[in-house]
Write a protein that holds these residues in place. Structure first.
Motif, PDB file in Angstrom:
ATOM      1  N   ILE A  32      59.986  76.543  -0.008  1.00  0.00           N
ATOM      2  CA  ILE A  32      60.158  77.251  -1.280  1.00  0.00           C
ATOM      3  C   ILE A  32      58.891  77.145  -2.120  1.00  0.00           C
ATOM      4  O   ILE A  32      58.348  78.144  -2.582  1.00  0.00           O
TER       5      ILE A  32
ATOM      6  N   LYS B 124      59.480  82.309  -7.098  1.00  0.00           N
ATOM      7  CA  LYS B 124      59.805  81.059  -6.382  1.00  0.00           C
ATOM      8  C   LYS B 124      60.854  80.247  -7.124  1.00  0.00           C
ATOM      9  O   LYS B 124      61.725  79.623  -6.503  1.00  0.00           O
TER      10      LYS B 124
ATOM     11  N   ILE C 273      64.190  81.812  -6.474  1.00  0.00           N
ATOM     12  CA  ILE C 273      64.661  81.459  -5.117  1.00  0.00           C
ATOM     13  C   ILE C 273      65.311  80.080  -5.147  1.00  0.00           C
ATOM     14  O   ILE C 273      66.392  79.862  -4.566  1.00  0.00           O
TER      15      ILE C 273
ATOM     16  N   LEU D 111      65.364  89.253  -8.169  1.00  0.00           N
ATOM     17  CA  LEU D 111      64.468  88.988  -7.041  1.00  0.00           C
ATOM     18  C   LEU D 111      63.991  90.278  -6.387  1.00  0.00           C
ATOM     19  O   LEU D 111      62.836  90.363  -5.960  1.00  0.00           O
TER      20      LEU D 111
END
Length: 454
Positions: free
Chosen positions: A189, A263, A266, A309
């Protein structure tokens, strides 16, 4: 014939009697310094060196813990004092040299602390601060024996030196990556984080690591570990499922960074899905800690994050293609979404379909107006309009874009009014015409990136 006389001296440091000297020269030396000076002035260097050696050996043997320790002369300013030196390494272990000091803390940052001295040292070490102190007195101990050593280096330093407690050097940052656990392959990640010790909170019994000193990372990663769990696990070389928490946010100076937000989203999305993460030491490949508890500075639902996203992935693609770096606003407007779609259509070489309610045009000559009026009588009225476009998006300006709009079926909204305008039109006059959809209101928009050079 000479007559001898009795010579008598009293209360003198050196008793000297000279009789029948026959005018001989006599020089009286009554101190080692005078004797050494006389040797040097007379050129007896070898004898002077031997004399110095005798004095040095004498000072060594005079140490109260001789033969384990000796005195070594040391210069401090313009003075010469003695220091305690063990004769070998084993002696320093069997009879360790220790000092017990009485001092106060001068440093305003730490003088007001109500915590223990150990906690003050921990804080100073973490901050890498030098603590200024006022040294009042110091005791010298060798083993269990207290040494009365007035005139030695440390005792002289109490009187004349400035004292500071130097922080213990921190270990280098631990280089880690954050990976999401997966059944097949772990997914990275955040790839490179430099974690350093940032706090020890004895009241909460936690140790805190973060990467606040890492300028290259847009993310602030804070790992809080239970101190007892850390002390227990660190002896095993790595931490596995320690009682720990992680918080990931974006540093203030990188708040609008697209990749950083992507990021973070995520990470947040997977925490909402109860996904486990591991912090992996990049140098050893071993796990630093397995994370199952999270503090997230972001309120979001899974559906909202998934939607965000998709939008961020488009922005990342646009940044790379047009070589720009966006700074995203907190509020994203409808115009922003439209600009993103236009730029993505250029990258993907596709047209955008849409509809229209009306089309406004301007005529600047009677000839062009006459052509539009005559063309209106035909069954199909088709227009294509080309123009240059400038895109303003999240602090960046993208030029060199050509727009082509194709209207498949339009007609004049008021033909009779257009005819009257034609009849009254003079050279150089501008006439505005309004068109509306005919049998359909379809619109095709195509954008090309020509860039500034072409």
């Amino acid at each position: 014939m000479s007559t001898k006389k009795k010579i008598s001296q009293k209360d003198a440091d050196v008793q000297v009697a000279i009789q029948d000297s026959d005018n001989a020269q006599v020089k009286i030396i009554n101190s080692p310094i005078d004797y050494l000076e006389d040797l040097l002035h007379s050129g007896n260097l070898e004898e002077a060196a031997q004399f110095l050696g005798r004095i040095h050996r004498l000072s060594e043997s005079a140490h109260p813990v001789n033969p384990h320790y000796i005195f070594k002369p040391v210069s401090i300013g313009k003075k010469t004092v003695f220091d305690h030196v063990p004769v070998n390494e084993q002696v320093s272990k069997d009879y360790p040299l220790k000092y017990k000091a009485n001092f106060t803390i001068v440093d305003q940052k730490y003088s007001g602390e109500t915590k223990t001295f150990d906690e003050i040292l921990e804080k100073a070490t973490i901050n890498q601060d030098e603590i200024e102190i006022n040294m009042k007195d110091i005791e010298t101990w060798i083993g269990d024996m207290k040494i009365d050593d007035e005139g030695t280096l440390m005792r002289e330093a109490v009187k004349s030196a400035k004292w500071k407690i130097m922080p213990q050097e921190l270990p280098p940052p631990m280089k880690i990556k954050i990976v999401k656990e997966d059944d097949v392959d772990d997914i990275t990640i955040i790839d490179y984080i430099e974690l350093s010790l940032s706090d020890i909170d004895n009241e909460s019994n936690v140790i805190v690591f973060d990467n606040s000193k890492q300028a290259s990372s847009p993310h602030l990663v804070t790992v809080t570990i239970n101190k007892g769990s850390f002390d227990k696990q660190k002896t095993k070389g790595k931490l596995m499922e320690a009682d720990s928490k992680v918080n990931i946010s974006i540093k203030e100076e990188h708040q609008g960074n697209v990749n950083a937000i992507y990021k973070l989203d995520i990470f947040v999305l997977n925490t909402l899905r109860s996904q486990n993460f591991r912090l992996v030491n990049l140098e050893t490949g071993e796990d630093f800690v397995v994370l199952k508890n999270y503090n997230i500075n972001k309120e979001a639902s899974i559906s909202k994050l998934e939607e965000e996203l998709v939008f961020l992935k488009k922005l990342i693609k646009i940044e790379k293609y047009f070589n720009v770096n966006f700074s995203i606003s907190e509020k994203i407007e409808a115009d922003d979404h439209e600009c993103v779609e236009i730029l993505c259509s250029i990258i993907e070489d596709r047209s955008l379909k849409g509809t229209f309610d009306e089309l406004n045009l301007e005529c600047h000559s009677r000839e062009s107006l006459d052509g539009l009026i005559r063309y209106e009588k035909q069954e199909k009225f088709w227009f294509m309009i080309t123009q240059s476009v400038v895109i303003e998006l999240f602090g960046q300006t993208i030029t060199g874009i050509e727009s082509r709009k194709e209207f498949n079926n339009v007609c004049l909204k008021d033909p009779e009014k257009a005819k009257r305008k034609y009849a009254d039109m003079e050279d150089g006059e501008t006439v505005k015409l309004k068109f509306v959809p005919g049998s359909n209101n379809q619109l095709t928009k195509t954008f090309k990136y020509v860039n500034d050079e072409g």
